[in-house]
Design a protein around this motif. Structure first.
Motif, PDB file in Angstrom:
ATOM      1  N   ILE A 172       0.886  -1.158   0.000  1.00 43.65           N
ATOM      2  CA  ILE A 172       0.000   0.000   0.000  1.00 43.65           C
ATOM      3  C   ILE A 172       0.927   1.211   0.000  1.00 43.65           C
ATOM      4  O   ILE A 172       1.687   1.411   0.943  1.00 43.65           O
ATOM      5  N   LEU A 173       0.853   1.998  -1.055  1.00 44.23           N
ATOM      6  CA  LEU A 173       1.873   3.004  -1.323  1.00 44.23           C
ATOM      7  C   LEU A 173       1.304   4.417  -1.422  1.00 44.23           C
ATOM      8  O   LEU A 173       0.540   4.717  -2.340  1.00 44.23           O
ATOM      9  N   ASP A 174       1.707   5.255  -0.472  1.00 42.62           N
ATOM     10  CA  ASP A 174       1.391   6.682  -0.575  1.00 42.62           C
ATOM     11  C   ASP A 174       2.256   7.245  -1.698  1.00 42.62           C
ATOM     12  O   ASP A 174       3.385   6.797  -1.903  1.00 42.62           O
ATOM     13  N   LEU A 175       1.755   8.214  -2.414  1.00 40.51           N
ATOM     14  CA  LEU A 175       2.525   8.769  -3.529  1.00 40.51           C
ATOM     15  C   LEU A 175       3.383   9.964  -3.143  1.00 40.51           C
ATOM     16  O   LEU A 175       4.417  10.200  -3.749  1.00 40.51           O
ATOM     17  N   ILE A 176       2.955  10.713  -2.147  1.00 43.70           N
ATOM     18  CA  ILE A 176       3.712  11.890  -1.720  1.00 43.70           C
ATOM     19  C   ILE A 176       4.389  11.571  -0.391  1.00 43.70           C
ATOM     20  O   ILE A 176       3.756  11.548   0.654  1.00 43.70           O
ATOM     21  N   MET A 177       5.692  11.281  -0.484  1.00 44.89           N
ATOM     22  CA  MET A 177       6.498  10.949   0.695  1.00 44.89           C
ATOM     23  C   MET A 177       7.870  11.578   0.545  1.00 44.89           C
ATOM     24  O   MET A 177       8.298  11.859  -0.575  1.00 44.89           O
ATOM     25  N   PRO A 178       8.570  11.736   1.658  1.00 45.50           N
ATOM     26  CA  PRO A 178       9.938  12.249   1.579  1.00 45.50           C
ATOM     27  C   PRO A 178      10.904  11.172   1.069  1.00 45.50           C
ATOM     28  O   PRO A 178      10.554  10.005   0.994  1.00 45.50           O
ATOM     29  N   VAL A 179      12.098  11.590   0.750  1.00 45.33           N
ATOM     30  CA  VAL A 179      13.217  10.755   0.298  1.00 45.33           C
ATOM     31  C   VAL A 179      12.978  10.199  -1.105  1.00 45.33           C
ATOM     32  O   VAL A 179      13.690  10.535  -2.032  1.00 45.33           O
ATOM     33  N   ARG A 180      11.986   9.343  -1.265  1.00 45.05           N
ATOM     34  CA  ARG A 180      11.630   8.788  -2.575  1.00 45.05           C
ATOM     35  C   ARG A 180      10.108   8.674  -2.603  1.00 45.05           C
ATOM     36  O   ARG A 180       9.515   8.009  -1.763  1.00 45.05           O
ATOM     37  N   ASN A 181       9.477   9.350  -3.563  1.00 42.52           N
ATOM     38  CA  ASN A 181       8.019   9.350  -3.596  1.00 42.52           C
ATOM     39  C   ASN A 181       7.476   8.057  -4.217  1.00 42.52           C
ATOM     40  O   ASN A 181       8.228   7.236  -4.737  1.00 42.52           O
ATOM     41  N   GLY A 182       6.164   7.901  -4.156  1.00 42.65           N
ATOM     42  CA  GLY A 182       5.532   6.688  -4.646  1.00 42.65           C
ATOM     43  C   GLY A 182       5.716   6.436  -6.127  1.00 42.65           C
ATOM     44  O   GLY A 182       5.842   5.285  -6.550  1.00 42.65           O
ATOM     45  N   PHE A 183       5.735   7.483  -6.930  1.00 45.67           N
ATOM     46  CA  PHE A 183       5.966   7.304  -8.362  1.00 45.67           C
ATOM     47  C   PHE A 183       7.363   6.737  -8.606  1.00 45.67           C
ATOM     48  O   PHE A 183       7.554   5.844  -9.435  1.00 45.67           O
ATOM     49  N   GLN A 184       8.347   7.246  -7.871  1.00 48.56           N
ATOM     50  CA  GLN A 184       9.717   6.745  -7.992  1.00 48.56           C
ATOM     51  C   GLN A 184       9.808   5.293  -7.522  1.00 48.56           C
ATOM     52  O   GLN A 184      10.508   4.484  -8.127  1.00 48.56           O
ATOM     53  N   VAL A 185       9.096   4.967  -6.445  1.00 47.80           N
ATOM     54  CA  VAL A 185       9.087   3.594  -5.935  1.00 47.80           C
ATOM     55  C   VAL A 185       8.492   2.649  -6.969  1.00 47.80           C
ATOM     56  O   VAL A 185       9.045   1.581  -7.250  1.00 47.80           O
ATOM     57  N   LEU A 186       7.367   3.026  -7.563  1.00 47.70           N
ATOM     58  CA  LEU A 186       6.750   2.187  -8.594  1.00 47.70           C
ATOM     59  C   LEU A 186       7.713   1.952  -9.755  1.00 47.70           C
ATOM     60  O   LEU A 186       7.839   0.833 -10.256  1.00 47.70           O
ATOM     61  N   THR A 187       8.403   2.995 -10.171  1.00 51.23           N
ATOM     62  CA  THR A 187       9.371   2.883 -11.262  1.00 51.23           C
ATOM     63  C   THR A 187      10.479   1.899 -10.889  1.00 51.23           C
ATOM     64  O   THR A 187      10.842   1.023 -11.683  1.00 51.23           O
ATOM     65  N   GLU A 188      11.008   2.022  -9.670  1.00 46.26           N
ATOM     66  CA  GLU A 188      12.074   1.119  -9.203  1.00 46.26           C
ATOM     67  C   GLU A 188      11.577  -0.323  -9.087  1.00 46.26           C
ATOM     68  O   GLU A 188      12.279  -1.261  -9.455  1.00 46.26           O
TER      69      GLU A 188
END
Length: 123
Positions: A52-68
């Protein structure tokens, strides 16, 4: 039998805590991360059934996490539900295009509806 592990990444501690407590009462194991880097680290160290992934977070946002995640052989098959206050159509489309299975706008859904959506994803 081992409990299914759900990872929550959200930088709002109160929301994460309530979600964690509720999912644990439903019989799931839950791990919580406060940012995208923590989530990726935990995801590599565990066998998660859902993120369950919030999209607006510090360090690395949810969009970046999905990409990774989609580049990573171990993580790319884990289903992700994007959970955010972002409600613009372009944000929803971007998250789905990057691999989210579903998208929940926090302010639009009652808390127990969020839990129902999560449980449906695990069937």
């Amino acid at each position: 039998m081992d409990k299914k592990l759900i990872l929550i990444a959200d930088d709002e501690p109160a929301y994460s805590k309530i979600l964690q407590h509720t999912l644990e009462k439903e019989g799931y194991a839950v791990a919580v991360a406060a940012n995208g880097d923590e989530l990726l680290k935990i995801a590599h160290e565990t066998k998660s059934v859902l993120i369950i992934l919030d999209l607006i977070m510090p360090v690395r946002n949810g969009f970046q996490v999905l990409t990774e995640m989609k580049k990573d052989q171990k993580l790319k098959k884990i289903p992700v539900i994007a959970l955010s206050n972002l409600g613009q159509e372009e944000d929803i489309e971007k998250a789905i295009k990057l691999g989210a299975e579903d998208y929940i706008i926090k302010s639009d859904e009652a808390f127990y509806d969020v839990i129902d959506i999560i449980k449906k994803q695990l069937i």
